[in-house]
Design an enzyme around this catalytic site. Structure first.
Site, PDB file in Angstrom:
ATOM      1  N   GLU A  22      36.850  46.204  44.226  1.00 26.16           N
ATOM      2  CA  GLU A  22      36.555  44.879  44.794  1.00 26.16           C
ATOM      3  C   GLU A  22      37.435  44.660  46.012  1.00 26.16           C
ATOM      4  O   GLU A  22      38.379  45.423  46.259  1.00 26.16           O
ATOM      5  CB  GLU A  22      36.768  43.785  43.745  1.00 26.16           C
ATOM      6  CG  GLU A  22      35.730  43.842  42.631  1.00 26.16           C
ATOM      7  CD  GLU A  22      35.845  42.756  41.579  1.00 26.16           C
ATOM      8  OE1 GLU A  22      34.828  42.432  40.980  1.00 26.16           O
ATOM      9  OE2 GLU A  22      36.955  42.243  41.359  1.00 26.16           O
ATOM     10  N   HIS A  81      34.264  31.928  47.039  1.00 26.44           N
ATOM     11  CA  HIS A  81      33.735  33.286  46.879  1.00 26.44           C
ATOM     12  C   HIS A  81      32.703  33.497  47.974  1.00 26.44           C
ATOM     13  O   HIS A  81      31.852  32.638  48.206  1.00 26.44           O
ATOM     14  CB  HIS A  81      33.083  33.437  45.502  1.00 26.44           C
ATOM     15  CG  HIS A  81      32.852  34.863  45.108  1.00 26.44           C
ATOM     16  ND1 HIS A  81      31.940  35.665  45.738  1.00 26.44           N
ATOM     17  CD2 HIS A  81      33.433  35.642  44.150  1.00 26.44           C
ATOM     18  CE1 HIS A  81      31.959  36.871  45.172  1.00 26.44           C
ATOM     19  NE2 HIS A  81      32.861  36.878  44.212  1.00 26.44           N
ATOM     20  N   ARG A 134      38.995  37.924  50.041  1.00 28.99           N
ATOM     21  CA  ARG A 134      37.931  36.911  50.013  1.00 28.99           C
ATOM     22  C   ARG A 134      38.019  35.846  51.084  1.00 28.99           C
ATOM     23  O   ARG A 134      37.010  35.385  51.591  1.00 28.99           O
ATOM     24  CB  ARG A 134      37.980  36.185  48.681  1.00 28.99           C
ATOM     25  CG  ARG A 134      37.241  36.917  47.672  1.00 28.99           C
ATOM     26  CD  ARG A 134      37.207  36.198  46.394  1.00 28.99           C
ATOM     27  NE  ARG A 134      36.775  37.220  45.458  1.00 28.99           N
ATOM     28  CZ  ARG A 134      36.848  37.104  44.164  1.00 28.99           C
ATOM     29  NH1 ARG A 134      37.338  36.025  43.631  1.00 28.99           N
ATOM     30  NH2 ARG A 134      36.415  38.068  43.392  1.00 28.99           N
ATOM     31  N   HIS A 137      35.121  28.859  44.156  1.00 31.19           N
ATOM     32  CA  HIS A 137      35.091  29.826  43.051  1.00 31.19           C
ATOM     33  C   HIS A 137      36.318  29.754  42.151  1.00 31.19           C
ATOM     34  O   HIS A 137      36.212  29.933  40.947  1.00 31.19           O
ATOM     35  CB  HIS A 137      34.994  31.223  43.654  1.00 31.19           C
ATOM     36  CG  HIS A 137      34.926  32.329  42.653  1.00 31.19           C
ATOM     37  ND1 HIS A 137      33.892  32.439  41.737  1.00 31.19           N
ATOM     38  CD2 HIS A 137      35.745  33.388  42.408  1.00 31.19           C
ATOM     39  CE1 HIS A 137      34.080  33.514  40.986  1.00 31.19           C
ATOM     40  NE2 HIS A 137      35.204  34.098  41.363  1.00 31.19           N
ATOM     41  N   ARG A 161      43.794  34.401  45.726  1.00 27.71           N
ATOM     42  CA  ARG A 161      43.802  35.316  44.573  1.00 27.71           C
ATOM     43  C   ARG A 161      43.095  36.629  44.899  1.00 27.71           C
ATOM     44  O   ARG A 161      41.993  36.638  45.452  1.00 27.71           O
ATOM     45  CB  ARG A 161      43.090  34.657  43.397  1.00 27.71           C
ATOM     46  CG  ARG A 161      42.915  35.572  42.211  1.00 27.71           C
ATOM     47  CD  ARG A 161      42.296  34.830  41.068  1.00 27.71           C
ATOM     48  NE  ARG A 161      40.933  34.474  41.345  1.00 27.71           N
ATOM     49  CZ  ARG A 161      39.875  35.151  40.909  1.00 27.71           C
ATOM     50  NH1 ARG A 161      40.033  36.252  40.199  1.00 27.71           N
ATOM     51  NH2 ARG A 161      38.660  34.738  41.175  1.00 27.71           N
TER      52      ARG A 161
HETATM   53  P1  FAD Z   1      38.233  28.792  31.110  1.00 26.20           P
HETATM   54  O1  FAD Z   1      37.667  30.078  30.653  1.00 26.20           O
HETATM   55  O2  FAD Z   1      37.576  28.134  32.266  1.00 26.20           O
HETATM   56  O3  FAD Z   1      38.205  27.837  29.850  1.00 26.20           O
HETATM   57  C1  FAD Z   1      38.579  26.489  29.969  1.00 26.20           C
HETATM   58  C2  FAD Z   1      38.524  25.877  28.595  1.00 26.20           C
HETATM   59  O4  FAD Z   1      39.121  24.593  28.633  1.00 26.20           O
HETATM   60  C3  FAD Z   1      37.124  25.671  28.075  1.00 26.20           C
HETATM   61  O5  FAD Z   1      37.092  25.974  26.705  1.00 26.20           O
HETATM   62  C4  FAD Z   1      36.885  24.177  28.284  1.00 26.20           C
HETATM   63  O6  FAD Z   1      35.968  23.643  27.371  1.00 26.20           O
HETATM   64  C5  FAD Z   1      38.276  23.665  28.009  1.00 26.20           C
HETATM   65  N1  FAD Z   1      38.555  22.332  28.564  1.00 26.20           N
HETATM   66  C6  FAD Z   1      38.595  21.947  29.861  1.00 26.20           C
HETATM   67  N2  FAD Z   1      38.881  20.639  29.948  1.00 26.20           N
HETATM   68  C7  FAD Z   1      39.027  20.192  28.681  1.00 26.20           C
HETATM   69  C8  FAD Z   1      39.309  18.928  28.102  1.00 26.20           C
HETATM   70  N3  FAD Z   1      39.496  17.830  28.838  1.00 26.20           N
HETATM   71  N4  FAD Z   1      39.373  18.841  26.756  1.00 26.20           N
HETATM   72  C9  FAD Z   1      39.167  19.913  25.969  1.00 26.20           C
HETATM   73  N5  FAD Z   1      38.899  21.141  26.464  1.00 26.20           N
HETATM   74  C10 FAD Z   1      38.831  21.272  27.801  1.00 26.20           C
HETATM   75  N6  FAD Z   1      38.060  36.384  37.170  1.00 26.20           N
HETATM   76  C11 FAD Z   1      38.336  37.693  37.020  1.00 26.20           C
HETATM   77  O7  FAD Z   1      39.501  38.068  36.844  1.00 26.20           O
HETATM   78  N7  FAD Z   1      37.324  38.606  37.058  1.00 26.20           N
HETATM   79  C12 FAD Z   1      36.032  38.265  37.257  1.00 26.20           C
HETATM   80  O8  FAD Z   1      35.151  39.117  37.274  1.00 26.20           O
HETATM   81  C13 FAD Z   1      35.730  36.897  37.433  1.00 26.20           C
HETATM   82  N8  FAD Z   1      34.438  36.496  37.658  1.00 26.20           N
HETATM   83  C14 FAD Z   1      34.175  35.160  37.722  1.00 26.20           C
HETATM   84  C15 FAD Z   1      32.852  34.743  37.855  1.00 26.20           C
HETATM   85  C16 FAD Z   1      32.540  33.395  37.862  1.00 26.20           C
HETATM   86  C17 FAD Z   1      31.116  32.956  38.006  1.00 26.20           C
HETATM   87  C18 FAD Z   1      33.581  32.444  37.766  1.00 26.20           C
HETATM   88  C19 FAD Z   1      33.275  30.970  37.790  1.00 26.20           C
HETATM   89  C20 FAD Z   1      34.898  32.850  37.654  1.00 26.20           C
HETATM   90  C21 FAD Z   1      35.206  34.206  37.632  1.00 26.20           C
HETATM   91  N9  FAD Z   1      36.515  34.646  37.494  1.00 26.20           N
HETATM   92  C22 FAD Z   1      36.787  35.972  37.363  1.00 26.20           C
HETATM   93  C23 FAD Z   1      37.590  33.688  37.256  1.00 26.20           C
HETATM   94  C24 FAD Z   1      37.887  33.638  35.751  1.00 26.20           C
HETATM   95  O9  FAD Z   1      36.680  33.736  35.036  1.00 26.20           O
HETATM   96  C25 FAD Z   1      38.591  32.353  35.365  1.00 26.20           C
HETATM   97  O10 FAD Z   1      39.667  32.101  36.218  1.00 26.20           O
HETATM   98  C26 FAD Z   1      39.135  32.473  33.940  1.00 26.20           C
HETATM   99  O11 FAD Z   1      38.097  32.848  33.065  1.00 26.20           O
HETATM  100  C27 FAD Z   1      39.740  31.161  33.507  1.00 26.20           C
HETATM  101  O12 FAD Z   1      40.037  31.253  32.142  1.00 26.20           O
HETATM  102  P2  FAD Z   1      40.815  30.082  31.421  1.00 26.20           P
HETATM  103  O13 FAD Z   1      41.053  30.542  30.034  1.00 26.20           O
HETATM  104  O14 FAD Z   1      41.963  29.675  32.246  1.00 26.20           O
HETATM  105  O15 FAD Z   1      39.789  28.865  31.449  1.00 26.20           O
HETATM  106  C1  SIN Z   2      33.314  38.782  41.085  1.00 20.00           C
HETATM  107  O1  SIN Z   2      32.785  39.439  40.211  1.00 20.00           O
HETATM  108  O2  SIN Z   2      33.062  38.867  42.283  1.00 20.00           O
HETATM  109  C2  SIN Z   2      34.331  37.794  40.668  1.00 20.00           C
HETATM  110  C3  SIN Z   2      35.606  38.489  40.478  1.00 20.00           C
HETATM  111  C4  SIN Z   2      36.714  37.499  40.480  1.00 20.00           C
HETATM  112  O3  SIN Z   2      36.493  36.314  40.689  1.00 20.00           O
HETATM  113  O4  SIN Z   2      37.848  37.937  40.290  1.00 20.00           O
END
Ligand code: FAD
Ligand code: SIN
Length: 537
Positions: A115, A239, A286, A347, A382
């Protein structure tokens, strides 16, 4: 409910912490909506880790710091990068079926994709739907653990702090959360000796975002209201390649498409345009690629640019990107034969609650991990696929710290019940919808990829007016998830704009026409509470 530790959020960060804590403690995981509603389940590309013989920790660290424009904390970058292979091993142990390929000696090795910003192939993945596989494996392990209670459908409103103690002790600690049960409409106090915020990002503050509906910055806003510092909120990542489609507004086309040979083409000239912007072409970090696309779109008056991988063999494209291929076919685009229309979209939230290497925030008893935290890993931008990694490493780090110091944690005291004596049911839900739309629109137009002081001040002016309206509404009516989210969305917008106005330079994701150069020294933008406008109940 009462637990040893409360975790708000059921994504990669929250569930990783839960599993580690449950070895010895009783854990309550609260999540808004469904357990799979965070960004984790949507992640496509994969997880970065040094696993190839030709790759080194030094290279991963350097790539992370180059992408982050030097704003990263080197100690954090080293901490995370060095723990990455172990984090991947743990996921394999939980059954995540990462893709493999034949290595030079004819054996099976993890397949590593590439990537932007990475100098090596170093991304492990499960096809183009890595996040779903990670979420499913973590959830299965958590569901099987008798020490973990999962409560979906709980929208947390605010942290319970020293000021909510029934007999005020002046301890200044965080004792859990007030949460709205989305099914019954009742607000309960959930208490614990330690609380971990793992609530994800604030992407939905923008009109166009790849993030799920619930990414409204709740944890960041709750921590800020309770008195924790936040930093680098101006560093919002866009993104480069979100699908341009009038019906499907937030479908990501993974960066791995560019990693495997995809090119960006100006549909008007038919020419590949990245050579005009950066030697690293489509695999520049990015911020660089998103700005290049933004510039082409504005210069040529385009609605989108093209991402084209149709020059690669059709079987290769189908096998590497089965889910994206199928999704696009359903929309009438065959990516094996034609280019994909794409635009940049918000993103990732690089800034957040200030944390250290143990996930500590400023507030005793409160930890934060994952996208809601600003650990120092990402700096001003990032590096791709470092985010799931951060969740895994800091989910574990916060849990380890709690386990190691468990003897020092006190039991939570009795706390005040949620006070609804002065509120009634709303008769004007339209206000919520109107304000939500307005915030997302002006944030997109005034606080987007290219900024100026004037536009930021316009946004700030609107935020000030909306604060009054939203706080007034919040003070009068019973809370709903929409109202909780609106309040947090507005708080997040305020933190982003205030941070952006404080940075008098262009660095990484923050590009402003008024200060186009980077200053000689990289400094965090740290906001200190006390001047926050929210009153709370
Ligand atoms: P999240 O997985 O976002 O979970 C948040 C949690 O908090 C959820 O359960 C939600 O319900 C809960 N929550 C929020 N507010 C409240 C509230 N007020 N009360 C109770 N619960 C609450 N990163 C990578 O490293 N590789 C990738 O390939 C990648 N691809 C991505 C693709 C997309 C489309 C997106 C959007 C992001 C991507 N990212 C990627 C980024 C990565 O997915 C996220 O940064 C990461 O998953 C965040 O995880 P987290 O556990 O911090 O929060
Ligand atoms: C992607 O698959 O392009 C997302 C990867 C990331 O957000 O780290």
């Amino acid at each position: 409910m009462r637990a040893d530790v409360i975790i708000v959020g059921s994504g990669a960060a929250g569930l990783t912490a839960a599993l580690a804590l449950a070895e010895r403690l009783k854990v309550l995981v609260l999540a808004k909506g469904e357990l799979t509603s965070g960004s984790t389940a949507w992640a496509q590309g994969g997880i970065a880790a040094v696993l190839d013989a030709g790759d080194t920790f030094e290279d991963h660290i350097r790539d992370t710091m180059v992408a982050g424009a030097g704003l990263n904390r080197q100690q954090t970058v080293e901490f995370v990068v060095e723990r990455a292979p172990h984090a991947i091993d743990r996921l394999i142990g939980l059954g995540v079926p990462f893709n493999t390929a034949m290595d030079d000696s004819g054996g099976d090795a993890l397949h590593l994709t590439r990537e932007g910003g990475h100098s090596h192939r170093r991304i492990v993945h499960v096809d183009d739907a890595t996040g779903w596989a990670v979420q499913a494996a973590l959830l299965a392990a958590v569901e099987a653990n008798p020490n973990i209670t999962l409560m979906p459908g709980q929208a947390c409103i605010d942290l319970i702090t020293g000021r909510h103690e029934l007999r005020y002790s002046g301890s200044g600690r965080v004792w859990g959360v007030y949460a709205l049960d989305e099914a019954t409409g009742r607000v309960e106090a959930h208490t614990a000796s330690a609380t971990i915020l793992a609530t994800g990002g604030a992407g939905r503050v923008y009109q166009f975002s790849t993030a799920p509906r619930g990414a409204t910055g709740d944890g960041i806003a709750m921590a800020w209201r309770a008195g924790a510092r936040v930093s680098n909120m101006e560093m919002m990542q866009f993104h480069p390649t979100c699908l341009y489609n009038l019906d499907v507004k937030n479908f990501l086309v993974t960066e791995a498409v560019r990693g495997e040979g995809g090119r960006l083409i100006n549909p008007r000239t038919g020419k590949r345009f990245m050579p005009f912007y950066d030697d690293r072409l489509e695999l520049a970090p990015r911020d660089v690629v998103a700005r290049a696309i933004d510039s082409e779109i504005k210069r040529f008056g385009l609605d989108y640019v093209h991402l084209d991988i149709s020059h690669m063999p059709a079987d290769f494209v189908r096998s590497h990107f089965p889910n994206i291929h199928e999704k696009l076919l359903g929309l009438g685009i065959d990516m094996t034969r034609e280019p994909i229309p794409v635009v940049p979209a918000q993103h990732y939230t690089c800034g957040g609650i200030v944390t250290d290497l143990h996930g500590h925030t400023d507030l005793p008893g409160l930890y934060a991990a994952g996208e809601c935290a600003e650990s120092g890993l990402h700096g001003a931008n990032r590096l791709a696929s470092n985010s799931l990694l951060e969740c895994l490493v800091f989910g574990e780090a916060a849990a380890s710290d709690i386990l190691a110091r468990w003897g020092e944690f006190e039991a939570p005291p009795p706390v005040c019940a949620w006070d609804e004596s002065r509120v009634s049911n709303s008769d004007e839900e339209v206000i919520i919808k109107q304000n939500w739309t307005e915030i997302r629109r002006f944030m997109w137009n005034y606080v987007g990829i290219v900024r100026s002081t004037k536009r930021l001040e316009r946004a700030q002016h609107r935020i000030r007016m909306l604060f009054e309206e939203v706080e007034d509404y919040y003070g009068q009516f019973r809370v709903t998830t929409d109202l909780i989210e609106l309040r947090n969305l507005l708080q997040s917008a305020d933190l982003i704009v205030r941070s952006a106005l404080k940075r008098h330079e262009s660095r990484g994701l923050h590009y402003t026409l008024d200060y186009p150069e980077a200053l000689p020294q990289a400094r965090d933008t740290v906001l200190v509470p006390g001047m926050g406008r929210s009153k709370g109940r």
